[in-house]
Motif scaffolding. Structure first.
Motif, PDB file in Angstrom:
ATOM      1  N   LYS B  14     -29.657  82.844  47.099  1.00 32.67           N
ATOM      2  CA  LYS B  14     -28.832  83.999  47.439  1.00 32.67           C
ATOM      3  C   LYS B  14     -29.731  85.171  47.857  1.00 32.67           C
ATOM      4  CE  LYS B  14     -24.692  84.226  45.119  1.00 32.67           C
ATOM      5  NZ  LYS B  14     -24.006  84.382  43.829  1.00 32.67           N
ATOM      6  N   ARG B  15     -30.777  85.350  47.106  1.00 30.97           N
ATOM      7  CA  ARG B  15     -31.699  86.452  47.380  1.00 30.97           C
ATOM      8  C   ARG B  15     -32.323  86.339  48.780  1.00 30.97           C
ATOM      9  NH1 ARG B  15     -35.226  89.012  48.833  1.00 30.97           N
ATOM     10  NH2 ARG B  15     -36.901  90.216  47.826  1.00 30.97           N
ATOM     11  N   PHE B  16     -32.605  85.091  49.202  1.00 32.08           N
ATOM     12  CA  PHE B  16     -33.278  84.895  50.495  1.00 32.08           C
ATOM     13  C   PHE B  16     -32.295  84.524  51.615  1.00 32.08           C
ATOM     14  CE2 PHE B  16     -36.911  84.665  47.691  1.00 32.08           C
ATOM     15  CZ  PHE B  16     -37.913  85.262  48.416  1.00 32.08           C
ATOM     16  N   HIS B  17     -31.004  84.577  51.336  1.00 33.36           N
ATOM     17  CA  HIS B  17     -29.983  84.205  52.334  1.00 33.36           C
ATOM     18  C   HIS B  17     -30.269  82.826  52.940  1.00 33.36           C
ATOM     19  CE1 HIS B  17     -28.405  88.236  52.080  1.00 33.36           C
ATOM     20  NE2 HIS B  17     -29.607  88.712  52.325  1.00 33.36           N
ATOM     21  N   THR B  22     -33.353  74.613  50.807  1.00 29.83           N
ATOM     22  CA  THR B  22     -34.535  75.255  51.376  1.00 29.83           C
ATOM     23  C   THR B  22     -35.440  75.772  50.248  1.00 29.83           C
ATOM     24  OG1 THR B  22     -33.330  75.898  53.350  1.00 29.83           O
ATOM     25  CG2 THR B  22     -35.347  77.101  52.897  1.00 29.83           C
ATOM     26  N   VAL B  23     -34.819  76.375  49.229  1.00 31.69           N
ATOM     27  CA  VAL B  23     -35.608  76.874  48.092  1.00 31.69           C
ATOM     28  C   VAL B  23     -36.318  75.705  47.413  1.00 31.69           C
ATOM     29  CG1 VAL B  23     -35.514  77.982  45.827  1.00 31.69           C
ATOM     30  CG2 VAL B  23     -34.061  78.820  47.700  1.00 31.69           C
ATOM     31  N   SER B  24     -35.563  74.632  47.179  1.00 31.14           N
ATOM     32  CA  SER B  24     -36.153  73.470  46.525  1.00 31.14           C
ATOM     33  C   SER B  24     -37.338  72.951  47.327  1.00 31.14           C
ATOM     34  CB  SER B  24     -35.086  72.388  46.378  1.00 31.14           C
ATOM     35  OG  SER B  24     -35.695  71.149  46.113  1.00 31.14           O
ATOM     36  N   ARG B  25     -37.149  72.877  48.638  1.00 30.04           N
ATOM     37  CA  ARG B  25     -38.232  72.405  49.502  1.00 30.04           C
ATOM     38  C   ARG B  25     -39.431  73.338  49.425  1.00 30.04           C
ATOM     39  NH1 ARG B  25     -34.005  71.219  53.141  1.00 30.04           N
ATOM     40  NH2 ARG B  25     -33.763  68.986  53.512  1.00 30.04           N
ATOM     41  N   ALA B  26     -39.162  74.648  49.462  1.00 30.87           N
ATOM     42  CA  ALA B  26     -40.263  75.611  49.437  1.00 30.87           C
ATOM     43  C   ALA B  26     -41.056  75.462  48.137  1.00 30.87           C
ATOM     44  CB  ALA B  26     -39.718  77.030  49.567  1.00 30.87           C
ATOM     45  N   LEU B  27     -40.360  75.324  47.027  1.00 29.99           N
ATOM     46  CA  LEU B  27     -41.034  75.216  45.727  1.00 29.99           C
ATOM     47  C   LEU B  27     -41.827  73.916  45.627  1.00 29.99           C
ATOM     48  CD1 LEU B  27     -38.209  76.568  43.366  1.00 29.99           C
ATOM     49  CD2 LEU B  27     -40.246  77.786  44.172  1.00 29.99           C
ATOM     50  N   THR B  37     -42.359  81.664  54.408  1.00 37.37           N
ATOM     51  CA  THR B  37     -41.166  81.475  53.587  1.00 37.37           C
ATOM     52  C   THR B  37     -41.541  80.833  52.255  1.00 37.37           C
ATOM     53  OG1 THR B  37     -40.001  81.064  55.663  1.00 37.37           O
ATOM     54  CG2 THR B  37     -38.821  80.529  53.624  1.00 37.37           C
ATOM     55  N   ARG B  38     -42.375  79.800  52.347  1.00 40.92           N
ATOM     56  CA  ARG B  38     -42.803  79.109  51.117  1.00 40.92           C
ATOM     57  C   ARG B  38     -43.446  80.099  50.142  1.00 40.92           C
ATOM     58  NH1 ARG B  38     -46.602  74.064  52.398  1.00 40.92           N
ATOM     59  NH2 ARG B  38     -46.232  74.483  54.598  1.00 40.92           N
ATOM     60  N   ARG B  39     -44.381  80.903  50.678  1.00 39.50           N
ATOM     61  CA  ARG B  39     -45.118  81.830  49.813  1.00 39.50           C
ATOM     62  C   ARG B  39     -44.172  82.854  49.195  1.00 39.50           C
ATOM     63  NH1 ARG B  39     -48.873  83.837  53.180  1.00 39.50           N
ATOM     64  NH2 ARG B  39     -47.414  85.563  53.481  1.00 39.50           N
ATOM     65  N   ASN B  40     -43.282  83.438  50.025  1.00 37.64           N
ATOM     66  CA  ASN B  40     -42.350  84.454  49.519  1.00 37.64           C
ATOM     67  C   ASN B  40     -41.472  83.892  48.411  1.00 37.64           C
ATOM     68  OD1 ASN B  40     -43.313  86.358  51.274  1.00 37.64           O
ATOM     69  ND2 ASN B  40     -41.764  85.940  52.852  1.00 37.64           N
ATOM     70  N   ILE B  41     -40.926  82.707  48.640  1.00 38.73           N
ATOM     71  CA  ILE B  41     -40.023  82.108  47.652  1.00 38.73           C
ATOM     72  C   ILE B  41     -40.767  81.800  46.364  1.00 38.73           C
ATOM     73  CG2 ILE B  41     -38.691  80.003  47.149  1.00 38.73           C
ATOM     74  CD1 ILE B  41     -37.607  80.114  50.000  1.00 38.73           C
ATOM     75  N   LEU B  46     -41.826  82.975  40.662  1.00 38.68           N
ATOM     76  CA  LEU B  46     -42.770  83.291  39.579  1.00 38.68           C
ATOM     77  C   LEU B  46     -42.381  84.611  38.922  1.00 38.68           C
ATOM     78  CD1 LEU B  46     -45.374  81.756  38.723  1.00 38.68           C
ATOM     79  CD2 LEU B  46     -46.671  83.510  39.947  1.00 38.68           C
ATOM     80  N   GLU B  47     -42.096  85.574  39.766  1.00 38.26           N
ATOM     81  CA  GLU B  47     -41.757  86.929  39.349  1.00 38.26           C
ATOM     82  C   GLU B  47     -40.550  86.954  38.412  1.00 38.26           C
ATOM     83  OE1 GLU B  47     -40.046  90.566  41.884  1.00 38.26           O
ATOM     84  OE2 GLU B  47     -41.729  89.525  42.828  1.00 38.26           O
TER      85      GLU B  47
END
Lengths: 344, 344
Positions: B14-17, B22-27, B37-41, B46-47
């Motif tokens: 939700k935060r990254f629209h 996509t989040v799962s893939r990035a992680l 995108t990967r780094r931001n997510i 972590l944050e």
């Protein structure tokens, strides 16, 4: 059978000297099982009072009716003809084909085999990638055998690996092409070779060399030049050949594309074909009958290879315990056309 | 975030629209997600103290890195060029391709799509079978959308179906070919048409007709004859054309094969090309640069279509919520060679 133990699929399989999955398929009217076998198995099952155990059958029955076709490329006439032959036999039986292109790469071939197995395909048709062949890798093929998934070699193959195969006799095809040139009176025969190391290249090269030897003709290194199978890769080599102090009076191309490139260069030089120079290709791609002049070539029965490979797969699927792998080698066929028909 | 509820992938999405997958893939460092995108997510996860829930992730993570390519045939230069373009972009990213050939058959196309989805492929590239197109069947495509699997049309497409596509402008390619013939002074232009009803046939035919109309040239039914795309299917039609009381001074072939067949017949009649008769093909297959004379043709950028289609797929995979489908139409390019270059 006096025991109270219920009859299982394994019992029936033992009786018919076939695999449990053949019995399961027969009981479920799978189209790949021939009608007589199906009827015999079903009659026997009825007779001995076999009762389906739905749970234990669920895995066996979950047939995907999907087959894998793993090939180095699909860019040439021959490969698409093989695939067409597979389609022609297997689609009417309800099978679909997953075609996978390895680009001659071993790791990709291995990955494709693993993925196909995990998708529970029922059989694999494989033309081994050149990298696999050169390095002699076997393990990824053994995993296919361990899963009892039929594996059929088409085209490029491991001679020592125990499985069925349908291949074309490239060596004798090349030999016949060069022998024909000699019989037409050509004596100084060049070869536009494929990339070194490829099986298909080396088999055709060997046919060329052995035929020259048989007729006591000189083998000259300057008459042998590599190409990459593409039409444009024949242009510079052919120019080099025709610029030699003693240029060739005939050129044997590793495939049709290369021979057509050579034809163009010869015409640009004002050479008459076949009077001044003879040309032979390999593959009998449809265009070769309609070039001007038409091209003498060696036909590989691609469609027939696909159909034979399908038959080998179906045989193995229905196999009893004394099943033996089959090795089919189809002849390549010399097709004589205008580009060599020098009547002296 | 003050709630004690643990942060989920959905919250991050939700935060990254973007979508949860996509989040799962990035992680999980999936190669299809771009580095920024990967780094931001990952930094954000972590944050906010995101903790993997292994169980609920297991399905999301089970990526197959397999894509389906469903096409009517693989027998022509154009289709293999498209597939080569797909390979070129997607293999380095770790994807493998399952190629499925429908032979223009709707039921087979439907079966392939169902099987691909059940094997959890991550995307489908589709050139619609002619049967599907003619009947206007949609439902089997909607099941793909319902599964949120990216579907990209390549080549033949439904104009009204909502998805991304990369296609070639056949109509204007044919128009340009005929216009070029007219500019070279040819006035009585025949067309060796493809099989009636095929999109590719009708688009090229329309380009031919509209161009003749634009230049106020007569449209004559006897100058339009069907072929089946194969070189041999051009022989009898070309003979019929050349036997007419007023034979054509140029022939526009629906593809290169057909134009090469016509070339052979014209030469057998002793006609000079391009002086007595002009010839144009379609596809720019490699051989056309080396026929004698070389063949004027219309190039379809197959490899580029494959690469553009790959890009469309990757865009959709990484899409945020305001994602819009893209419609790429690449121009066909007239390639002028010896077979029409009549300098009067």
């Amino acid at each position: 059978m006096t025991s109270a133990r219920p009859i299982t699929i394994k019992d029936i399989a033992k009786r018919f000297h076939c695999s449990p999955s053949t019995v399961s398929r027969a009981l479920n009217d799978h189209p790949a099982i021939n009608e007589d076998t199906r009827r015999n198995i079903k009659e026997y099952a009825l007779e001995v009072g076999y009762q389906k155990n739905e749970v234990s059958l669920s895995l066996l029955n979950k047939k995907t009716a999907t087959l894998g076709v793993v090939v180095p490329s699909i860019g040439h006439y021959y490969e698409t003809a093989v695939i067409e032959g597979l389609h022609a036999v297997l689609q009417p039986l309800g099978y679909t084909l997953n075609i996978c292109v390895t680009n001659e790469n071993y790791l990709l071939e291995k990955e494709y085999l693993t993925k196909l197995l995990s998708n529970r395909i029922e059989g694999i048709f494989l033309s081994v990638a050149q990298e696999t062949y050169d390095a002699g890798y076997y393990e990824h093929l053994e995993q296919v055998n361990q899963r009892h998934t039929p594996l059929i070699f088409i085209d490029r193959e491991y001679e020592t690996f125990e499985t069925s195969r349908a291949t074309v006799d490239d060596y004798h095809g090349a030999f016949a092409a060069v022998e024909h040139l000699i019989q037409m009176g050509y004596r100084h025969i060049a070869h536009l070779k494929g990339p070194n190391g490829l099986t298909v290249t080396e088999q055709r090269f060997k046919g060329y060399i052995d035929c020259l030897r048989k007729y006591n003709l000189d083998i000259s290194e300057e008459l042998i030049i590599n190409t990459n199978f593409k039409v444009e890769s024949a242009i510079v080599p052919t120019k080099r050949l025709l610029d030699l102090p003693l240029p060739p009076d005939a050129i044997f191309g590793v495939n049709d594309q290369v021979a057509i490139g050579a034809m163009r260069v010869a015409k640009d030089r004002g050479l008459r074909i076949p009077q001044d120079i003879g040309l032979v290709g390999f593959d009998n791609s449809p265009i070769t009958a309609y070039t001007y002049p038409s091209l003498t070539t060696v036909g590989r029965p691609g469609r027939k290879i696909g159909m034979e490979a399908s038959r080998l797969f179906l045989n193995q699927l229905n196999a009893s315990e004394d099943f033996r792998h089959e090795n089919i080698v189809l002849p390549a066929e010399l097709i004589i056309r205008e580009s060599t028909l020098r009547l002296s």
